[in-house]
Design a protein around this motif. Structure first.
Motif, PDB file in Angstrom:
ATOM      1  N   PHE A  64       0.450  -5.229 -16.204  1.00  0.00           N
ATOM      2  CA  PHE A  64       2.508  -5.270 -15.196  1.00  0.00           C
ATOM      3  C   PHE A  64       2.770  -3.969 -14.356  1.00  0.00           C
ATOM      4  CE2 PHE A  64       4.036  -3.058 -18.713  1.00  0.00           C
ATOM      5  CZ  PHE A  64       5.250  -1.811 -18.377  1.00  0.00           C
ATOM      6  N   LEU A  65       2.262  -3.133 -14.413  1.00  0.00           N
ATOM      7  CA  LEU A  65       2.372  -1.723 -13.478  1.00  0.00           C
ATOM      8  C   LEU A  65       1.345  -1.719 -12.356  1.00  0.00           C
ATOM      9  CD1 LEU A  65       2.863   0.005 -16.374  1.00  0.00           C
ATOM     10  CD2 LEU A  65       4.708   0.124 -15.390  1.00  0.00           C
ATOM     11  N   PRO A  66       1.372  -1.674 -11.383  1.00  0.00           N
ATOM     12  CA  PRO A  66       0.953  -2.260 -10.024  1.00  0.00           C
ATOM     13  C   PRO A  66       0.511  -0.266  -9.653  1.00  0.00           C
ATOM     14  CG  PRO A  66       3.300  -1.730  -9.057  1.00  0.00           C
ATOM     15  CD  PRO A  66       3.107  -1.439 -10.615  1.00  0.00           C
ATOM     16  N   PRO A  67      -0.424  -0.065  -9.302  1.00  0.00           N
ATOM     17  CA  PRO A  67      -0.993   1.421  -9.046  1.00  0.00           C
ATOM     18  C   PRO A  67       0.006   2.313  -8.588  1.00  0.00           C
ATOM     19  CG  PRO A  67      -2.810  -0.119  -8.431  1.00  0.00           C
ATOM     20  CD  PRO A  67      -1.796  -0.488  -8.505  1.00  0.00           C
ATOM     21  N   ILE A  68       0.439   3.599  -8.903  1.00  0.00           N
ATOM     22  CA  ILE A  68       1.242   4.020  -8.027  1.00  0.00           C
ATOM     23  C   ILE A  68       0.697   5.270  -7.961  1.00  0.00           C
ATOM     24  CG2 ILE A  68       3.234   6.428  -8.608  1.00  0.00           C
ATOM     25  CD1 ILE A  68       3.357   4.022 -11.003  1.00  0.00           C
ATOM     26  N   SER A  69      -0.234   5.970  -7.939  1.00  0.00           N
ATOM     27  CA  SER A  69      -0.641   7.731  -6.969  1.00  0.00           C
ATOM     28  C   SER A  69      -1.963   6.590  -6.651  1.00  0.00           C
ATOM     29  CB  SER A  69      -1.074   8.090  -8.431  1.00  0.00           C
ATOM     30  OG  SER A  69      -2.471   7.478  -9.186  1.00  0.00           O
ATOM     31  N   THR A  70      -2.629   7.712  -5.092  1.00  0.00           N
ATOM     32  CA  THR A  70      -3.281   7.685  -4.117  1.00  0.00           C
ATOM     33  C   THR A  70      -4.727   7.258  -5.093  1.00  0.00           C
ATOM     34  OG1 THR A  70      -2.243   8.142  -2.948  1.00  0.00           O
ATOM     35  CG2 THR A  70      -4.133   8.109  -1.762  1.00  0.00           C
ATOM     36  N   SER A  71      -4.557   7.791  -5.508  1.00  0.00           N
ATOM     37  CA  SER A  71      -6.293   7.978  -6.675  1.00  0.00           C
ATOM     38  C   SER A  71      -6.309   6.251  -7.782  1.00  0.00           C
ATOM     39  CB  SER A  71      -5.951   9.248  -7.817  1.00  0.00           C
ATOM     40  OG  SER A  71      -5.800   9.058  -9.044  1.00  0.00           O
ATOM     41  N   GLU A  72      -5.291   5.784  -8.076  1.00  0.00           N
ATOM     42  CA  GLU A  72      -5.212   5.021  -8.252  1.00  0.00           C
ATOM     43  C   GLU A  72      -5.357   3.497  -7.677  1.00  0.00           C
ATOM     44  OE1 GLU A  72      -4.578   2.016 -12.001  1.00  0.00           O
ATOM     45  OE2 GLU A  72      -5.813   4.084 -11.711  1.00  0.00           O
ATOM     46  N   TRP A  73      -4.737   4.042  -6.051  1.00  0.00           N
ATOM     47  CA  TRP A  73      -5.235   2.865  -5.410  1.00  0.00           C
ATOM     48  C   TRP A  73      -6.305   3.299  -5.377  1.00  0.00           C
ATOM     49  CZ3 TRP A  73      -3.191  -1.366  -4.152  1.00  0.00           C
ATOM     50  CH2 TRP A  73      -1.500  -1.250  -4.358  1.00  0.00           C
ATOM     51  N   GLU A  74      -7.120   4.256  -4.857  1.00  0.00           N
ATOM     52  CA  GLU A  74      -8.237   4.035  -4.439  1.00  0.00           C
ATOM     53  C   GLU A  74      -9.554   4.105  -5.968  1.00  0.00           C
ATOM     54  OE1 GLU A  74      -8.771   8.233  -3.130  1.00  0.00           O
ATOM     55  OE2 GLU A  74      -8.119   8.001  -1.288  1.00  0.00           O
ATOM     56  N   ARG A  75      -9.366   4.071  -6.726  1.00  0.00           N
ATOM     57  CA  ARG A  75      -9.915   3.707  -7.643  1.00  0.00           C
ATOM     58  C   ARG A  75      -9.721   2.126  -7.998  1.00  0.00           C
ATOM     59  NH1 ARG A  75     -10.039   1.500 -12.714  1.00  0.00           N
ATOM     60  NH2 ARG A  75      -7.831   0.798 -13.106  1.00  0.00           N
ATOM     61  N   LEU A  95      -7.147   0.337   3.128  1.00  0.00           N
ATOM     62  CA  LEU A  95      -6.814   0.483   2.154  1.00  0.00           C
ATOM     63  C   LEU A  95      -5.335  -0.293   2.636  1.00  0.00           C
ATOM     64  CD1 LEU A  95      -6.425   1.740  -1.122  1.00  0.00           C
ATOM     65  CD2 LEU A  95      -5.451   3.949   0.344  1.00  0.00           C
ATOM     66  N   ASP A  96      -4.966  -0.004   3.415  1.00  0.00           N
ATOM     67  CA  ASP A  96      -3.738  -1.129   3.593  1.00  0.00           C
ATOM     68  C   ASP A  96      -4.078  -2.608   3.532  1.00  0.00           C
ATOM     69  OD1 ASP A  96      -2.252   1.141   4.008  1.00  0.00           O
ATOM     70  OD2 ASP A  96      -2.484   1.551   6.438  1.00  0.00           O
ATOM     71  N   ALA A  97      -5.016  -2.615   3.890  1.00  0.00           N
ATOM     72  CA  ALA A  97      -4.916  -4.431   4.116  1.00  0.00           C
ATOM     73  C   ALA A  97      -5.390  -4.799   2.813  1.00  0.00           C
ATOM     74  CB  ALA A  97      -6.275  -4.342   4.712  1.00  0.00           C
ATOM     75  N   PHE A  98      -6.127  -4.287   1.901  1.00  0.00           N
ATOM     76  CA  PHE A  98      -6.411  -4.196   0.632  1.00  0.00           C
ATOM     77  C   PHE A  98      -5.172  -4.579  -0.537  1.00  0.00           C
ATOM     78  CE2 PHE A  98      -7.047  -2.408  -3.817  1.00  0.00           C
ATOM     79  CZ  PHE A  98      -7.475  -3.794  -4.087  1.00  0.00           C
ATOM     80  N   GLN A  99      -3.718  -3.344  -0.428  1.00  0.00           N
ATOM     81  CA  GLN A  99      -2.916  -3.480  -0.646  1.00  0.00           C
ATOM     82  C   GLN A  99      -1.685  -4.887  -0.829  1.00  0.00           C
ATOM     83  OE1 GLN A  99      -1.245   0.565   0.930  1.00  0.00           O
ATOM     84  NE2 GLN A  99      -1.716   2.074  -0.981  1.00  0.00           N
ATOM     85  N   HIS A 100      -1.685  -5.002   0.261  1.00  0.00           N
ATOM     86  CA  HIS A 100      -1.224  -6.645   1.327  1.00  0.00           C
ATOM     87  C   HIS A 100      -1.653  -7.674  -0.112  1.00  0.00           C
ATOM     88  CE1 HIS A 100       0.806  -9.221   2.472  1.00  0.00           C
ATOM     89  NE2 HIS A 100      -0.085  -9.911   3.142  1.00  0.00           N
ATOM     90  N   ILE A 101      -3.200  -7.710   0.120  1.00  0.00           N
ATOM     91  CA  ILE A 101      -3.720  -8.454  -1.115  1.00  0.00           C
ATOM     92  C   ILE A 101      -3.526  -8.637  -2.518  1.00  0.00           C
ATOM     93  CG2 ILE A 101      -5.407  -9.344   0.603  1.00  0.00           C
ATOM     94  CD1 ILE A 101      -7.956  -8.680  -0.855  1.00  0.00           C
ATOM     95  N   PHE A 102      -3.438  -6.998  -2.890  1.00  0.00           N
ATOM     96  CA  PHE A 102      -3.291  -7.018  -4.188  1.00  0.00           C
ATOM     97  C   PHE A 102      -1.621  -7.548  -4.382  1.00  0.00           C
ATOM     98  CE2 PHE A 102      -2.636  -4.000  -7.874  1.00  0.00           C
ATOM     99  CZ  PHE A 102      -3.655  -4.178  -8.502  1.00  0.00           C
ATOM    100  N   PHE A 103      -0.768  -7.011  -3.135  1.00  0.00           N
ATOM    101  CA  PHE A 103       0.713  -7.219  -3.931  1.00  0.00           C
ATOM    102  C   PHE A 103       0.172  -8.985  -4.344  1.00  0.00           C
ATOM    103  CE2 PHE A 103       4.740  -9.157  -2.737  1.00  0.00           C
ATOM    104  CZ  PHE A 103       5.514  -8.250  -3.733  1.00  0.00           C
ATOM    105  N   TRP A 104      -0.553  -9.967  -4.134  1.00  0.00           N
ATOM    106  CA  TRP A 104       0.496 -10.711  -4.408  1.00  0.00           C
ATOM    107  C   TRP A 104      -0.168 -11.409  -5.432  1.00  0.00           C
ATOM    108  CZ3 TRP A 104       4.260 -13.468  -2.296  1.00  0.00           C
ATOM    109  CH2 TRP A 104       4.694 -13.108  -1.764  1.00  0.00           C
TER     110      TRP A 104
END
Length: 367
Positions: A64-75, A95-104
């Motif tokens: 239920f927790l999304p990635p918070i740090s840059t390193s976790e997003w990269e992982r 990475l920005d485009a990935f964050q968009h689809i990851f959110f949904w």
């Protein structure tokens, strides 16, 4: 969901428990139903934005927790880069485009967890305090089981998209959607019984008319499942015309000799054509129910349910055609998904009214 298997607990049962709070429980079920309805909308957006495979890990407790740090997003982005969807469709994604689809996909899973909490906590509260009307506890346990099963099926569905394809299996998507509608329908049916009980001694309508209502509901459900096949194969992106398909009634490519009967479920032409035909059958069946109802003497609420269903089916048909002609424009496609859920629930309301019953409000009908 057929009328033979749908729960039919009544206020006569509820009155046998003096501590029962049927209206409070009914309103709680309405809240759960709205959350399930919203989940379907979120799921539609997740699917239409190709976001469903962005979360590779399945962590029921900490997910239920999304990635918070840059390193976790990269992982988590690195994990996604190992999927076939990235290799075959999203090479070079930022990475920005990935964050968009990851959110949904994250929000989709988070909402599912919230539904579980909103259902389970009040259920156990009412259960411990002995406030559940007699005859309903088993149904609530069944809903709790279905909710857990839906989570497992969701994981099973997502895993089908990680191997040599860019989307999940259309079969698993249909099962996932079918369970979602079963949960929604079960919840709505129970809520109707608690909040809008049938008047005492109201007789069921004539058997042929009642059977037509059951047929209408069955066709609606099958049409919804066929829509899942269309969505799973992205079949809505071809033959964006109506009423013909490539200038023909039955399109070329409907039958693939090498696939045999599997053509009905695996060729884009077949699944779109089948969905169209089932939609036509739905409109005709519901129109028949509407037309017949106008020639009968029915309770006002029963007629209101039938008229609402007919109006919603007409709206849903228009939304389906508009979605196709727009080449699956996201807002229209989401409205079409919402319309399917509303049509399904209105069909259940019709079934409830057509069955008649012995429900009667009593002193237990209190907040």
């Amino acid at each position: 969901m057929s009328t033979d298997t749908a729960p039919s607990a009544s206020f006569n049962d509820a009155s046998q428990n003096p501590n029962a709070r049927p209206r409070a429980i009914g309103f709680w079920l309405v809240a759960v139903a709205f959350m399930v309805f919203a989940m379907m909308i979120i799921g539609a957006i997740t699917r239409l934005t190709e976001s469903g495979l962005s979360m590779v890990e399945w962590r029921p407790l900490m997910g239920f927790l999304p990635p918070i740090s840059t390193s976790e997003w990269e992982r988590v982005f690195a994990l996604y880069k190992q999927t076939s969807q990235y290799a075959m469709m999203n090479q070079g994604m930022t990475l920005d485009a990935f964050q968009h689809i990851f959110f949904w996909e994250w929000f989709h899973r988070l909402w599912g967890r919230l539904i579980g909490v909103v259902f389970a906590v009040p259920f156990f509260y009412f259960l411990i305090r002995g406030q559940i009307p007699k005859g309903y506890t088993g149904h609530f346990w069944a809903l709790l089981f279905l909710g857990g099963l839906q989570g497992v099926i969701g994981m099973w569905m997502v895993k089908s998209g990680f191997v040599d394809r860019v989307e999940v299996s259309q079969y698993r998507l249909a099962i996932h959607l079918g369970i979602a509608f079963s949960i929604l329908g079960y919840t709505v049916w129970l809520a109707l019984g608690l909040l809008f009980p049938i008047e005492e001694n109201r007789k069921p309508v004539a058997r042929p008319f009642r059977r037509l209502g059951a047929w209408a509901h069955g066709v609606i459900f099958i049409t919804i499942l066929s829509g899942a096949l269309v969505a799973g194969l992205n079949a809505g992106f071809i033959y964006n015309e109506w009423p013909t398909m490539g200038g023909q009634f039955i399109p070329d490519g409907y039958w693939d000799q090498t696939l045999g009967l599997a053509s009905l479920f695996e060729t884009l032409e077949a699944v779109q054509f089948n969905h169209r035909i089932l939609a036509y059958i739905t409109v005709i069946t519901v129109f028949g129910l509407f037309w017949w109802s106008r020639r009968m003497t029915l309770p006002r609420r029963t007629k209101a349910a039938i008229h609402a269903l007919f109006a919603m089916v007409c709206i849903q048909a228009c939304l389906g055609i508009a979605t196709l002609l727009s080449i699956v424009w996201l807002p229209l496609a989401v409205m079409h998904q919402a319309g399917a859920a509303m049509t399904f629930c209105l069909a259940l309301w019709c079934l409830k009214e057509l069955r008649g019953g012995k429900d009667v409000p009593t002193a237990a009908h209190r907040l």
